[in-house]
Design a protein around this motif. Sequence first.
Motif, PDB file in Angstrom:
ATOM      1  N   MET A 170       1.102  -1.359  -0.332  1.00 53.07           N
ATOM      2  CA  MET A 170       0.158  -0.086  -0.107  1.00 53.07           C
ATOM      3  C   MET A 170       1.127   1.241  -0.147  1.00 53.07           C
ATOM      4  O   MET A 170       0.266   2.065  -0.374  1.00 53.07           O
ATOM      5  CB  MET A 170      -1.484  -0.326   1.441  1.00 53.07           C
ATOM      6  N   LEU A 171       2.203   1.308   0.256  1.00 55.30           N
ATOM      7  CA  LEU A 171       2.742   2.394   0.819  1.00 55.30           C
ATOM      8  C   LEU A 171       3.930   2.748  -0.556  1.00 55.30           C
ATOM      9  O   LEU A 171       3.488   3.711  -1.384  1.00 55.30           O
ATOM     10  CB  LEU A 171       3.959   2.163   1.422  1.00 55.30           C
ATOM     11  N   LEU A 172       3.537   1.205  -1.069  1.00 57.42           N
ATOM     12  CA  LEU A 172       4.580   1.349  -2.340  1.00 57.42           C
ATOM     13  C   LEU A 172       3.234   2.126  -3.175  1.00 57.42           C
ATOM     14  O   LEU A 172       3.885   2.815  -4.392  1.00 57.42           O
ATOM     15  CB  LEU A 172       4.852   0.127  -2.475  1.00 57.42           C
ATOM     16  N   ILE A 173       2.497   1.642  -3.552  1.00 53.29           N
ATOM     17  CA  ILE A 173       1.123   2.226  -4.131  1.00 53.29           C
ATOM     18  C   ILE A 173       1.620   3.932  -4.515  1.00 53.29           C
ATOM     19  O   ILE A 173       0.887   3.896  -4.924  1.00 53.29           O
ATOM     20  CB  ILE A 173       0.364   1.498  -4.174  1.00 53.29           C
ATOM     21  N   TYR A 174       0.903   4.279  -2.521  1.00 51.60           N
ATOM     22  CA  TYR A 174       0.919   5.323  -2.392  1.00 51.60           C
ATOM     23  C   TYR A 174       1.813   5.757  -2.675  1.00 51.60           C
ATOM     24  O   TYR A 174       1.955   7.275  -3.668  1.00 51.60           O
ATOM     25  CB  TYR A 174       0.300   5.793  -0.990  1.00 51.60           C
ATOM     26  N   TRP A 175       3.375   6.011  -2.691  1.00 51.49           N
ATOM     27  CA  TRP A 175       3.904   6.708  -3.238  1.00 51.49           C
ATOM     28  C   TRP A 175       4.127   6.598  -4.242  1.00 51.49           C
ATOM     29  O   TRP A 175       4.520   7.595  -5.227  1.00 51.49           O
ATOM     30  CB  TRP A 175       5.547   5.887  -2.476  1.00 51.49           C
ATOM     31  N   SER A 176       3.869   6.255  -5.578  1.00 47.99           N
ATOM     32  CA  SER A 176       4.666   5.592  -6.867  1.00 47.99           C
ATOM     33  C   SER A 176       2.973   6.889  -7.478  1.00 47.99           C
ATOM     34  O   SER A 176       3.486   7.798  -8.142  1.00 47.99           O
ATOM     35  CB  SER A 176       4.637   4.150  -6.736  1.00 47.99           C
ATOM     36  N   ALA A 177       1.819   7.350  -6.744  1.00 46.78           N
ATOM     37  CA  ALA A 177       0.863   8.094  -7.244  1.00 46.78           C
ATOM     38  C   ALA A 177       1.202   9.093  -7.309  1.00 46.78           C
ATOM     39  O   ALA A 177       0.720  10.051  -7.660  1.00 46.78           O
ATOM     40  CB  ALA A 177      -0.640   7.577  -6.505  1.00 46.78           C
ATOM     41  N   SER A 178       1.323   9.385  -6.051  1.00 46.57           N
ATOM     42  CA  SER A 178       1.616  10.613  -5.596  1.00 46.57           C
ATOM     43  C   SER A 178       2.763  11.188  -6.224  1.00 46.57           C
ATOM     44  O   SER A 178       2.652  12.275  -6.644  1.00 46.57           O
ATOM     45  CB  SER A 178       2.365  10.510  -3.923  1.00 46.57           C
ATOM     46  N   ASN A 179       3.824  10.556  -6.698  1.00 46.15           N
ATOM     47  CA  ASN A 179       5.317  10.669  -7.265  1.00 46.15           C
ATOM     48  C   ASN A 179       4.508  11.247  -8.487  1.00 46.15           C
ATOM     49  O   ASN A 179       4.996  12.543  -9.418  1.00 46.15           O
ATOM     50  CB  ASN A 179       6.209  10.208  -7.475  1.00 46.15           C
ATOM     51  N   GLU A 180       3.759  10.371  -9.118  1.00 49.47           N
ATOM     52  CA  GLU A 180       3.200  10.932 -10.129  1.00 49.47           C
ATOM     53  C   GLU A 180       2.463  11.993 -10.460  1.00 49.47           C
ATOM     54  O   GLU A 180       2.681  12.782 -11.302  1.00 49.47           O
ATOM     55  CB  GLU A 180       2.263   9.568 -11.138  1.00 49.47           C
ATOM     56  N   ARG A 181       1.651  12.230  -9.238  1.00 45.12           N
ATOM     57  CA  ARG A 181       0.442  13.156  -9.475  1.00 45.12           C
ATOM     58  C   ARG A 181       1.599  14.688  -9.666  1.00 45.12           C
ATOM     59  O   ARG A 181       0.980  15.630  -9.891  1.00 45.12           O
ATOM     60  CB  ARG A 181      -0.244  13.345  -8.410  1.00 45.12           C
ATOM     61  N   LEU A 182       2.108  14.345  -8.743  1.00 45.40           N
ATOM     62  CA  LEU A 182       3.243  15.788  -8.015  1.00 45.40           C
ATOM     63  C   LEU A 182       4.178  16.446  -8.902  1.00 45.40           C
ATOM     64  O   LEU A 182       4.492  17.674  -8.787  1.00 45.40           O
ATOM     65  CB  LEU A 182       3.889  15.684  -6.713  1.00 45.40           C
ATOM     66  N   ALA A 183       4.542  15.169  -9.974  1.00 47.00           N
ATOM     67  CA  ALA A 183       5.459  15.791 -11.059  1.00 47.00           C
ATOM     68  C   ALA A 183       4.349  16.597 -12.145  1.00 47.00           C
ATOM     69  O   ALA A 183       4.806  16.719 -12.679  1.00 47.00           O
ATOM     70  CB  ALA A 183       5.906  13.971 -11.916  1.00 47.00           C
ATOM     71  N   ALA A 184       3.139  15.889 -12.134  1.00 46.52           N
ATOM     72  CA  ALA A 184       2.399  16.405 -13.559  1.00 46.52           C
ATOM     73  C   ALA A 184       1.742  18.058 -12.488  1.00 46.52           C
ATOM     74  O   ALA A 184       2.087  19.176 -13.514  1.00 46.52           O
ATOM     75  CB  ALA A 184       1.247  15.483 -13.801  1.00 46.52           C
ATOM     76  N   ASN A 185       2.066  17.852 -11.756  1.00 43.22           N
ATOM     77  CA  ASN A 185       1.502  19.652 -11.047  1.00 43.22           C
ATOM     78  C   ASN A 185       2.289  19.451  -9.362  1.00 43.22           C
ATOM     79  O   ASN A 185       1.612  19.027  -8.499  1.00 43.22           O
ATOM     80  CB  ASN A 185      -0.515  19.235 -10.537  1.00 43.22           C
ATOM     81  N   PRO A 186       2.785  20.254  -9.380  1.00 45.78           N
ATOM     82  CA  PRO A 186       3.508  20.842  -7.901  1.00 45.78           C
ATOM     83  C   PRO A 186       2.658  20.308  -6.597  1.00 45.78           C
ATOM     84  O   PRO A 186       3.119  20.727  -5.369  1.00 45.78           O
ATOM     85  CB  PRO A 186       4.634  21.100  -8.427  1.00 45.78           C
ATOM     86  N   TYR A 187       1.351  21.646  -7.822  1.00 46.10           N
ATOM     87  CA  TYR A 187       1.030  21.999  -6.048  1.00 46.10           C
ATOM     88  C   TYR A 187      -0.134  21.115  -6.235  1.00 46.10           C
ATOM     89  O   TYR A 187      -1.142  21.510  -5.262  1.00 46.10           O
ATOM     90  CB  TYR A 187       0.332  23.466  -6.875  1.00 46.10           C
ATOM     91  N   ASP A 188      -0.402  19.725  -6.383  1.00 48.95           N
ATOM     92  CA  ASP A 188      -1.706  18.920  -6.171  1.00 48.95           C
ATOM     93  C   ASP A 188      -0.843  18.841  -4.610  1.00 48.95           C
ATOM     94  O   ASP A 188      -0.158  18.349  -4.136  1.00 48.95           O
ATOM     95  CB  ASP A 188      -1.172  18.029  -6.808  1.00 48.95           C
ATOM     96  N   LYS A 189      -3.088  18.540  -4.060  1.00 50.96           N
ATOM     97  CA  LYS A 189      -2.532  18.280  -2.624  1.00 50.96           C
ATOM     98  C   LYS A 189      -4.622  16.963  -2.399  1.00 50.96           C
ATOM     99  O   LYS A 189      -3.709  16.498  -1.467  1.00 50.96           O
ATOM    100  CB  LYS A 189      -3.588  19.290  -2.543  1.00 50.96           C
ATOM    101  N   LEU A 190      -3.835  16.567  -3.461  1.00 53.20           N
ATOM    102  CA  LEU A 190      -4.512  15.402  -3.146  1.00 53.20           C
ATOM    103  C   LEU A 190      -3.362  13.636  -2.343  1.00 53.20           C
ATOM    104  O   LEU A 190      -4.291  13.878  -1.477  1.00 53.20           O
ATOM    105  CB  LEU A 190      -5.688  14.367  -4.735  1.00 53.20           C
ATOM    106  N   LEU A 191      -2.834  14.252  -2.892  1.00 47.33           N
ATOM    107  CA  LEU A 191      -2.221  12.852  -2.933  1.00 47.33           C
ATOM    108  C   LEU A 191      -0.216  13.540  -2.312  1.00 47.33           C
ATOM    109  O   LEU A 191       0.371  13.889  -2.738  1.00 47.33           O
ATOM    110  CB  LEU A 191      -1.840  11.828  -3.834  1.00 47.33           C
ATOM    111  N   PRO A 192      -0.457  14.334  -0.645  1.00 47.70           N
ATOM    112  CA  PRO A 192       0.766  14.935  -0.232  1.00 47.70           C
ATOM    113  C   PRO A 192       2.382  13.332  -0.795  1.00 47.70           C
ATOM    114  O   PRO A 192       2.201  12.933  -0.368  1.00 47.70           O
ATOM    115  CB  PRO A 192       0.198  15.452   0.734  1.00 47.70           C
ATOM    116  N   SER A 193       3.263  14.334  -0.466  1.00 46.10           N
ATOM    117  CA  SER A 193       4.205  13.679  -0.518  1.00 46.10           C
ATOM    118  C   SER A 193       4.678  13.039   0.427  1.00 46.10           C
ATOM    119  O   SER A 193       4.426  13.735   1.917  1.00 46.10           O
ATOM    120  CB  SER A 193       5.482  14.135  -1.232  1.00 46.10           C
TER     121      SER A 193
END
Length: 274
Positions: A25-48
Amino acid sequence: MKKLVNIEPNRSLKVFLAIIPFVIMLLIYWSASNERLAANPYDKLLPSFSQISAAIDRLAFTEDKRSGEYLFWVDSAASLYRIGLGVAISATMGLILGVLSGLLPTFRAGFSPLITIISLIPPMAVLPILFITFGLGELAKVMLIIIGTAPVIIRDIQNQVRQLPTEIMVKAQTLGASTWLLATRVVLPQIMPRLITAVRLSLGTAWLFLIAAEAIAAQEGLGYRIFLVRRYMSMDVILPYVMWITALAFAMDFSLRKLSELCFPWYHQQEAAK
């Protein structure tokens, strides 16, 4: 060759198997968070993880500028006080009224229909009534926990008392036991471990009602903080608070289980033998 159904993992393997889902679960979250933040650094849905860590440091280890308090611990203390008091009162009511209802047919005839009806009332539906009746203080929040959990515990204890072997009751009465002795020396020792189990099963419901009450009317508390910051989409605060609530609920459940095993080993030996 052993069949899978007959293979019992050892302790080390059990721990390893228990950890695997959380790591995934942590790996999935880490991967999804990195992907969203790479597309939008100000994204708040999945913080790093670093953003979550900074939020924890700000709330738990840095004094609030306005109040001078550590908000995380103030919220935790307020919620633990409310749920501890509510569950303790519910357990006491469940024990006393459940034993009386299960042991005394006359009491059961008059009381059981009432508690059945009360247990079917959605507690959230009476929340406005509680706030009107008891105000916005601690009493209304504790009462919501009691109304949501006590009737279920009472009904469970009543059923557990009625399921005790009839032979034990008959033998005790044959030996001259009064109703009081029957309740305290025969029923109570048999029911206490079952009461702890009933309380453990009600913890999730108790936390649900607590968070709901704190979200509507509170000045501190874990539920209050979650619903306060949701308007800002502060997932870096919401996620650690949710995980902390889960950890507290698990700690309460674990402590009750260990208390039951320590005080009533015979009960757990019987359950394991079934």
